[in-house]
Design a protein around this motif. Structure first.
Motif, mmCIF file in Angstrom:
data_model
loop_
_atom_site.group_PDB
_atom_site.id
_atom_site.type_symbol
_atom_site.label_atom_id
_atom_site.label_comp_id
_atom_site.label_asym_id
_atom_site.label_seq_id
_atom_site.Cartn_x
_atom_site.Cartn_y
_atom_site.Cartn_z
ATOM 1 N N THR A 476 0.599 -1.583 0.078
ATOM 2 C CA THR A 476 0.008 -0.004 0.472
ATOM 3 C C THR A 476 0.993 1.165 0.002
ATOM 4 O O THR A 476 1.313 1.453 1.505
ATOM 5 C CB THR A 476 -0.748 0.628 1.198
ATOM 6 N N GLY A 477 0.909 2.191 -0.888
ATOM 7 C CA GLY A 477 1.678 3.274 -1.328
ATOM 8 C C GLY A 477 2.801 2.803 -1.188
ATOM 9 O O GLY A 477 3.633 2.204 -2.703
ATOM 10 N N ASN A 478 3.793 2.507 -0.525
ATOM 11 C CA ASN A 478 4.712 1.627 -0.385
ATOM 12 C C ASN A 478 5.750 0.810 0.878
ATOM 13 O O ASN A 478 6.590 0.662 1.057
ATOM 14 C CB ASN A 478 6.287 2.964 -0.601
ATOM 15 N N SER A 479 4.369 0.857 1.718
ATOM 16 C CA SER A 479 4.288 0.199 2.660
ATOM 17 C C SER A 479 4.091 -1.462 2.786
ATOM 18 O O SER A 479 3.356 -2.071 1.990
ATOM 19 C CB SER A 479 3.677 0.577 3.899
ATOM 20 N N MET A 480 5.043 -2.277 2.919
ATOM 21 C CA MET A 480 4.480 -4.212 2.870
ATOM 22 C C MET A 480 3.772 -4.495 4.287
ATOM 23 O O MET A 480 4.219 -4.667 5.367
ATOM 24 C CB MET A 480 6.401 -4.296 2.950
ATOM 25 N N THR A 481 2.126 -3.886 4.334
ATOM 26 C CA THR A 481 0.899 -4.636 5.009
ATOM 27 C C THR A 481 1.232 -5.482 5.273
ATOM 28 O O THR A 481 0.884 -6.234 6.034
ATOM 29 C CB THR A 481 -0.056 -3.319 4.667
ATOM 30 N N CYS A 482 1.579 -6.084 3.960
ATOM 31 C CA CYS A 482 1.523 -8.227 4.422
ATOM 32 C C CYS A 482 2.983 -8.544 5.038
ATOM 33 O O CYS A 482 4.140 -8.933 4.327
ATOM 34 C CB CYS A 482 1.305 -8.772 3.059
ATOM 35 N N LEU A 483 3.130 -7.974 6.747
ATOM 36 C CA LEU A 483 4.073 -8.046 7.196
ATOM 37 C C LEU A 483 4.495 -9.498 7.859
ATOM 38 O O LEU A 483 3.065 -9.785 9.306
ATOM 39 C CB LEU A 483 4.601 -6.898 7.784
ATOM 40 N N ASN A 484 5.314 -10.502 7.862
ATOM 41 C CA ASN A 484 5.556 -11.379 8.909
ATOM 42 C C ASN A 484 6.294 -10.870 10.204
ATOM 43 O O ASN A 484 7.523 -10.554 10.053
ATOM 44 C CB ASN A 484 6.151 -12.763 9.125
ATOM 45 N N VAL A 485 5.776 -10.600 11.093
ATOM 46 C CA VAL A 485 6.470 -10.206 12.714
ATOM 47 C C VAL A 485 7.000 -11.030 12.906
ATOM 48 O O VAL A 485 6.909 -11.840 14.536
ATOM 49 C CB VAL A 485 5.652 -9.620 13.190
ATOM 50 N N SER A 486 8.341 -11.736 13.268
ATOM 51 C CA SER A 486 8.897 -12.667 13.231
ATOM 52 C C SER A 486 10.172 -12.896 14.119
ATOM 53 O O SER A 486 11.230 -13.440 14.850
ATOM 54 C CB SER A 486 9.732 -13.738 11.837
ATOM 55 N N ASN A 487 10.228 -11.224 14.181
ATOM 56 C CA ASN A 487 11.402 -10.656 15.213
ATOM 57 C C ASN A 487 10.937 -8.942 16.078
ATOM 58 O O ASN A 487 9.840 -8.861 15.744
ATOM 59 C CB ASN A 487 12.753 -10.226 15.066
ATOM 60 N N LYS A 488 11.522 -8.676 17.099
ATOM 61 C CA LYS A 488 11.612 -7.180 17.752
ATOM 62 C C LYS A 488 11.250 -6.416 16.691
ATOM 63 O O LYS A 488 10.673 -5.396 17.334
ATOM 64 C CB LYS A 488 12.011 -7.826 19.030
ATOM 65 N N LYS A 489 11.770 -6.257 16.031
ATOM 66 C CA LYS A 489 12.144 -5.093 15.178
ATOM 67 C C LYS A 489 10.642 -4.851 14.077
ATOM 68 O O LYS A 489 10.323 -3.847 13.793
ATOM 69 C CB LYS A 489 13.118 -5.572 14.285
ATOM 70 N N LEU A 490 10.914 -6.594 14.476
ATOM 71 C CA LEU A 490 9.134 -6.585 12.829
ATOM 72 C C LEU A 490 8.030 -6.068 13.718
ATOM 73 O O LEU A 490 7.227 -6.030 12.974
ATOM 74 C CB LEU A 490 9.369 -7.725 11.713
ATOM 75 N N VAL A 491 7.707 -6.404 15.608
ATOM 76 C CA VAL A 491 6.511 -6.037 16.131
ATOM 77 C C VAL A 491 6.963 -4.742 15.294
ATOM 78 O O VAL A 491 5.437 -4.235 15.583
ATOM 79 C CB VAL A 491 6.949 -6.667 17.118
ATOM 80 N N ASP A 492 7.687 -3.251 16.184
ATOM 81 C CA ASP A 492 7.700 -2.570 15.948
ATOM 82 C C ASP A 492 7.246 -1.442 15.139
ATOM 83 O O ASP A 492 6.497 -1.197 14.569
ATOM 84 C CB ASP A 492 9.097 -1.750 16.484
ATOM 85 N N ARG A 493 7.485 -2.325 13.379
ATOM 86 C CA ARG A 493 7.749 -2.197 12.446
ATOM 87 C C ARG A 493 5.994 -1.795 11.957
ATOM 88 O O ARG A 493 4.990 -1.579 11.824
ATOM 89 C CB ARG A 493 8.292 -2.481 11.405
ATOM 90 N N GLY A 494 5.802 -3.477 12.303
ATOM 91 C CA GLY A 494 4.227 -4.241 12.307
ATOM 92 C C GLY A 494 3.138 -2.784 13.373
ATOM 93 O O GLY A 494 2.226 -2.395 12.520
ATOM 94 N N ILE A 495 3.859 -2.511 13.889
ATOM 95 C CA ILE A 495 3.034 -1.767 14.919
ATOM 96 C C ILE A 495 2.870 -0.250 14.372
ATOM 97 O O ILE A 495 1.827 1.007 14.622
ATOM 98 C CB ILE A 495 3.481 -1.872 15.810
#
Length: 542
Positions: A476-495
């Motif tokens: 969406t736009g340039n954001s990867m909304t289909c994201l796998n939150v497999s570490n804490k960095k990706l949890v933050d990015r998902g939030i």
């Protein structure tokens, strides 16, 4: 209070060191702000937009190559190689795959000379992580320390830590372990070093060590927000390879000029239209429930890297092991049908696989008991060999009418039997040829490690996979909304994605993500995307 609420509260209270929205590498790239609209206008327009992000790296690259710290790294490489020491590249995820590629390119060049062991790689999680990220390994500095200790680094050796964000705990663990053992250490990052130093304790301790030199190369946001497999890894690939080639082989050329020429060629002439047609074919294949299998020889590792990176970036099915009949088949896969799987892995890596076979006591000694909640991770060599990248039949990938085999090569197409597949296509980079379905001609500088051939494959595959996912509605736009939150960095990015997309405060978005993680458990759905859709669908936000 429900369990997901407890987990969300714990993240907000105890994991503030993983809130990374302040890093420039996490920012949105203005060039691709409307990437989905660009691809909506035409696939070729979207392809050109993506290549513009790569071309924009030229000025950053010139500055990095002229930096005295680059010269210091090159001289350290030269001294180490001359005196029989070793250079170890350390990375995680995309940079771990880069580290493995650098070792492979070195082995290709010096094979038979006895110098092969002088360049090594550390991938957080071992070679198994080439295929699948081992959940939360990158969050543990002690894991990196243990992998670095296994290399027996000492004075006279060099370790190069490669991390776009400058803060990956496992890589910083390798940095500190090597530095404390007396090795020279260089840390390549793509953000201003002062920023993580000010905000993150783990960075302060590593950056301040007297044996550590930080070469910061801030390059701004990625083409897909936060997807460091793209521009930052490209920049790090050129810088590390340039230093190694100059140190080992005395190659003195303008790498920045050569990069600019390659980037310009790929973004102009016949290349964008040809790549756009490949994007449309791959999009159509997946849309009609078909599978894509890439076939290659010399560039299998490069293609495997891009293919496996799609899983965490776009929440696609991961590669499936040969004894797994339950998990979904991966949309894309790679093969070298000229040999068996064990031999294919050796040819891909240019060596025997180096995997981790840690036991329960290892995790307890490293203070990582939480990793054991779901059992001991199976990451040994036997598990890696269950991914059948060799000649073994794969009926699940070629029995559908829409399944496609892609042969990919540079200057020549690999001679491989793909007759089992209902459709076959070829992508030829380098030489222009009417024999290939998709021709991507380019001129490049010849270097000892064949840097620019491998860089071209990386750039083209990045655009092919990213463009396909945009057209599949996973951006969406340039954001990867289909994201796998497999570490804490990706949890933050998902939030942060939920916060931005839904207009919620960070704390509320955190609670909603952890709720989404609970709802999506075992489904294979992206908790980030499903949370955004849930919130927009229930009328809570406009």
């Amino acid at each position: 209070m429900e369990e997901y609420q407890v987990q969300a509260e714990n993240f907000l209270k105890n994991e503030t060191q993983f809130r990374l929205g302040f890093l420039s590498s996490e920012a949105s790239n203005p060039i691709t702000a409307h990437l989905d609209s660009d691809f909506g206008q035409s696939t070729e327009t979207g392809v050109k937009t993506l290549f513009r992000c790569d071309a924009a790296l030229e000025s950053v690259l010139r500055k990095a190559l002229a930096d005295s710290r680059f010269a210091e790294m090159r001289e350290a490489f030269s001294e180490t190689l001359r005196n029989g020491g070793k250079i170890v590249f350390s990375g995680c995820g995309a940079t771990g795959r880069l580290a493995i590629l650098l070792e492979a390119l070195w082995i290709d060049r010096v094979k038979g000379t006895g110098r092969e062991p002088q360049v090594r790689s550390i991938m957080t999680g071992g070679d198994y992580a080439l295929i699948r990220a081992v959940e939360f390994y990158e969050d543990h500095a002690e894991f990196g320390r243990r992998q670095a200790a296994a290399e027996n680094l000492r004075k006279g050796d060099v370790l190069v830590g490669i991390t776009a964000t400058g803060e990956t705990a496992s890589i910083l663990g390798t940095v500190l372990e090597a530095a404390e053992r007396g090795a020279k250490v260089f840390l390549l990052i793509c953000v201003e070093k002062e920023i993580p130093m000010q905000r993150l304790e783990r960075c302060r301790s590593a950056y301040a060590h007297p044996n550590v030199t930080v070469l910061d190369m801030p390059c701004g946001g990625m083409a897909i927000t936060g997807s460091t497999r793209m521009q930052s890894t490209t920049l790090e690939m050129v810088v590390t390879c340039a230093a190694l080639e100059e140190a080992a082989f005395g190659k003195t050329v303008s790498y920045a000029d050569a990069f600019a020429e390659l980037a310009g060629t790929l973004s102009g002439g016949v290349c964008p239209a040809s790549i756009a047609r490949a994007v449309e074919l791959e999009t159509g294949t997946y849309s009609e429930k078909g599978f894509v299998t890439y076939f290659s020889e010399d560039f299998l590792l490069d293609i495997l890297t891009d293919t496996t990176e799609r899983t965490p970036t776009f929440m696609l099915p991961a590669f499936r092991k040969n004894d797994d009949t339950v998990s979904p088949v991966s949309w894309a896969f790679v093969k070298n049908p000229s040999c068996s799987t064990p031999e294919a892995w050796k040819r891909c890596l240019r060596r025997e696989p180096r995997c981790l076979d840690w036991k329960e006591r290892d995790f307890r000694e490293m203070g990582a008991e939480e990793i054991l909640r779901n059992g001991i991770p199976e990451t040994g060599a036997a598990e890696l060999l269950k991914f059948p990248i060799g000649r073994e039949a794969a009926p699940e990938r070629c029995s559908g009418k829409k399944d496609v085999a892609f042969r990919i090569g540079v200057d020549r197409l690999p001679e491989m039997d793909v007759s089992a597949y209902p459709a076959t296509r070829s992508v030829l980079l380098g030489k222009q040829s009417e024999e290939s379905d998709f021709s991507v001609p380019f001129n490049r500088l010849e270097t000892p490690l064949k840097l620019f051939e491998h860089l071209a494959v990386k750039l083209v595959m990045n655009v092919l996979s990213t463009g396909t996912m945009v057209k599949m509605g996973r951006v969406t736009g340039n954001s990867m909304t289909c994201l796998n939150v497999s570490n804490k960095k990706l949890v933050d990015r998902g939030i942060r994605l939920i916060s931005e997309q839904c207009g919620l405060p960070y704390e509320e978005a955190c609670m909603e993500l952890f709720r989404g993680m609970a709802l999506c458990k075992g489904t294979g759905d992206s908790p980030v995307r499903s949370t955004i859709l849930r919130l927009k669908g229930n009328g809570r936000i406009s």
